[in-house]
Scaffold this active site. Structure first.
Site, mmCIF file in Angstrom:
data_model
loop_
_atom_site.group_PDB
_atom_site.id
_atom_site.type_symbol
_atom_site.label_atom_id
_atom_site.label_comp_id
_atom_site.label_asym_id
_atom_site.label_seq_id
_atom_site.Cartn_x
_atom_site.Cartn_y
_atom_site.Cartn_z
ATOM 1 N N CYS A 16 0.821 -1.209 0.000
ATOM 2 C CA CYS A 16 0.000 0.000 0.000
ATOM 3 C C CYS A 16 0.856 1.260 0.000
ATOM 4 O O CYS A 16 0.336 2.378 0.009
ATOM 5 C CB CYS A 16 -0.926 0.002 1.212
ATOM 6 S SG CYS A 16 -0.053 -0.163 2.785
ATOM 7 N N CYS B 299 -3.134 -33.895 18.936
ATOM 8 C CA CYS B 299 -3.365 -34.510 17.627
ATOM 9 C C CYS B 299 -3.546 -33.415 16.585
ATOM 10 O O CYS B 299 -4.299 -32.455 16.790
ATOM 11 C CB CYS B 299 -4.596 -35.412 17.654
ATOM 12 S SG CYS B 299 -4.860 -36.311 16.100
ATOM 13 N N CYS C 228 -20.678 -32.972 16.975
ATOM 14 C CA CYS C 228 -20.526 -31.998 18.059
ATOM 15 C C CYS C 228 -19.081 -31.812 18.496
ATOM 16 O O CYS C 228 -18.791 -30.940 19.318
ATOM 17 C CB CYS C 228 -21.370 -32.412 19.266
ATOM 18 S SG CYS C 228 -20.895 -34.002 20.008
ATOM 19 N N CYS D 161 -15.857 -55.448 37.938
ATOM 20 C CA CYS D 161 -17.027 -56.317 38.061
ATOM 21 C C CYS D 161 -18.009 -55.742 39.085
ATOM 22 O O CYS D 161 -17.624 -55.187 40.111
ATOM 23 C CB CYS D 161 -16.581 -57.715 38.479
ATOM 24 S SG CYS D 161 -17.937 -58.863 38.715
#
Length: 496
Positions: free
Chosen positions: A138, A214, A247, A298
């Protein structure tokens, strides 16, 4: 360690792989690495740049201005290039540096650092002898240190990838090449990450894997996010992380749809830390009333004080306990009681389902801890007996299947909480009870003492039970998915 030759006493066969997913539950998807995602972005930028005849940094700025909609950008640019460039804040071309006529056209010239003129004072820091001056396309110039501070702050502190020239009222966006020349490599890497986020955020068919650390991105066909009331779009990234594409929940929450997952978790957060939540983690023996904390997956509990055996969930005597008789897994509507308020009844219902949801979450963790301890012993047996490595993985396979089933079971209780009572819910709870019983049977096998003499028999029984549990798991997932697709389920809350 023995290598698993024919001298082994064991059948050297691993567990059969899971059956292929039913097509009614499949969500077509593709996992993209960071480089693959960057290639997609570069492809869009190059495509636009080649068609409308501008340099790739300017094409990137225009694409971000049009929220990465290539077709709309190209269409409007070919109609009126001047209007598009003006709307995006691009400066008027100087010295014939860019031809705005349809392609082929000349390329926009991007500016670079220039030596400071003999009489120059930086408008920001008022330094009249700066080490270097940087001029944007510019034609506004500032000293290079001021540019570096400004650009670094925009990227690192404000998290922006699209920001304008420092000059007042100038709308020119700082381009990628200028940024690369001005900032440190780590800041430029962050800028590129922000570009990736901008691109993924503009495309509903893309979603980052939500697991910490990740960098994979999953791509699904268009429309997947709009069908979350009729399916649970569960996907798996290239790093084997499972999450919901609808979601963004960082786990498999089948069979419950996304809207009710948010409602359930909100209720659970509000209830955490209260006496009701504590109740889900401790029990009082029905016989001697001593407090008991669960230390295994269990649900068959033996009180160490009085040797009374009972079910962790329904507190009934284990000798007469049975899942298939709807003793434990189905909510029973209480008899009408004028004294008992609706709020109290709702609380009792919530605690019933939350208790079972929380129990499976805790049991999965305890099963994992038990398996870890047992696997250490299995390693010793590999060194002293005729057991190969693949033969000793039966317990890990069982725990992996148990974990998957417990995740499904805990969300199945959340689903049952939102289901309207009736025949469909009864059928659902029968299927749920079958899986619950199979899971508890397999979990009890993990609790059995293991020694060198009994390991062969235990291995065969555990492999058989694991295959059976996997089958019951598939049945529950398939039935609930078909019910969502067919609109069979009636909910206590509106889904729209």
């Amino acid at each position: 360690m023995v290598d698993g030759t024919n001298d082994s006493d064991f059948d050297d066969e691993p567990l059969p792989p899971p059956k292929a997913k039913n097509k009614s539950r499949e969500v077509e998807h593709k996992s993209l690495s960071t480089s693959a995602l960057q290639a997609l972005i570069d492809g869009d930028i190059s495509h636009v740049g080649n068609i409308i005849g501008i340099e790739t940094p300017i094409a990137s700025i225009l694409l971000r201005h049009f929220n990465w909609n290539t077709d709309r950008l190209i269409e409007q640019f070919l109609e009126s290039a001047t209007s598009v460039l003006e709307a995006a804040g691009e400066p008027e071309p100087r010295d014939d540096s860019m031809d705005l006529s349809p392609p082929p056209a000349k390329r926009a010239r991007l500016e670079s650092p220039v030596p400071p003129p003999s009489e120059f004072m930086c408008p920001v820091c008022c330094d009249d002898e700066p080490p270097a001056v940087f001029r944007l396309r510019c034609n506004h110039s500032f000293c290079t240190p001021c540019w570096q501070t400004y650009v670094t702050s925009k990227i690192k502190d404000e998290g922006q990838c699209t920001f304008r020239c420092m000059h007042d009222h100038c709308r020119t966006v700082v381009d990628s090449r200028s940024i690369a020349k001005l900032v440190e490599p780590s800041v430029n890497d962050r800028y590129n990450e922000l570009i990736l986020q901008s691109y993924v955020g503009a495309h509903p068919n893309l979603r980052f894997c939500p697991h910490p650390g990740c960098s994979e991105t999953v791509s699904c066909p268009p429309g997947v996010r709009s069908s979350v009331t009729t399916e649970v779009p569960t996907v798996r990234c290239g790093q084997d992380h499972v999450f919901c594409f609808g979601c963004g929940f960082d786990s498999d929450h089948r069979p419950l749809i996304c809207k009710f997952v948010k409602m359930w978790l909100k209720n659970a957060r509000e209830d955490a830390g209260t006496s009701q939540w504590i109740k889900a983690n401790t029990r009082t023996c029905p016989k001697c009333e001593n407090n008991i904390e669960k230390n295994g997956g269990c649900n068959r509990i033996l009180c160490r004080h009085c040797n009374f055996q009972f079910c962790w969930l329904c507190m009934k005597n284990w000798d007469v306990h049975g899942y298939n008789n709807a003793v434990c897994n189905a909510w029973k509507e209480p008899d009408p009681d004028e004294v008992k308020t609706a709020a109290k009844a709702n609380l009792d219902k919530w605690l019933f389902y939350f208790d079972r949801f929380n129990n499976h979450e805790i049991s999965a963790r305890l099963d994992e801890e038990l398996c870890t301890r047992t696997e250490e012993k299995m390693v010793e047996w590999q060194e002293t007996s005729k057991m190969s490595w693949i033969e000793s993985t039966f317990m890990r396979d069982a725990v992996n299947e148990l974990t998957r089933c417990r995740v499904t079971l805990k969300w199945s209780y959340a689903m049952a909480y939102f289901l309207v009572a009736g025949n469909q819910k009864q059928i659902f709870e029968d299927i749920q009870a079958d899986l619950e019983k199979a899971v508890e049977d397999l979990s009890q096998l993990l609790d059995e003492p293991v020694d060198a003499d009994s390991v062969k028999s235990l291995r065969q029984r555990m492999m058989d039970k694991t295959v059976y549990v996997r089958g019951r798991h598939e049945i529950l997932l398939q039935d609930t998915a078909e019910g969502l697709a067919d609109g069979r389920w009636e909910w206590t809350e509106p889904v729209d």
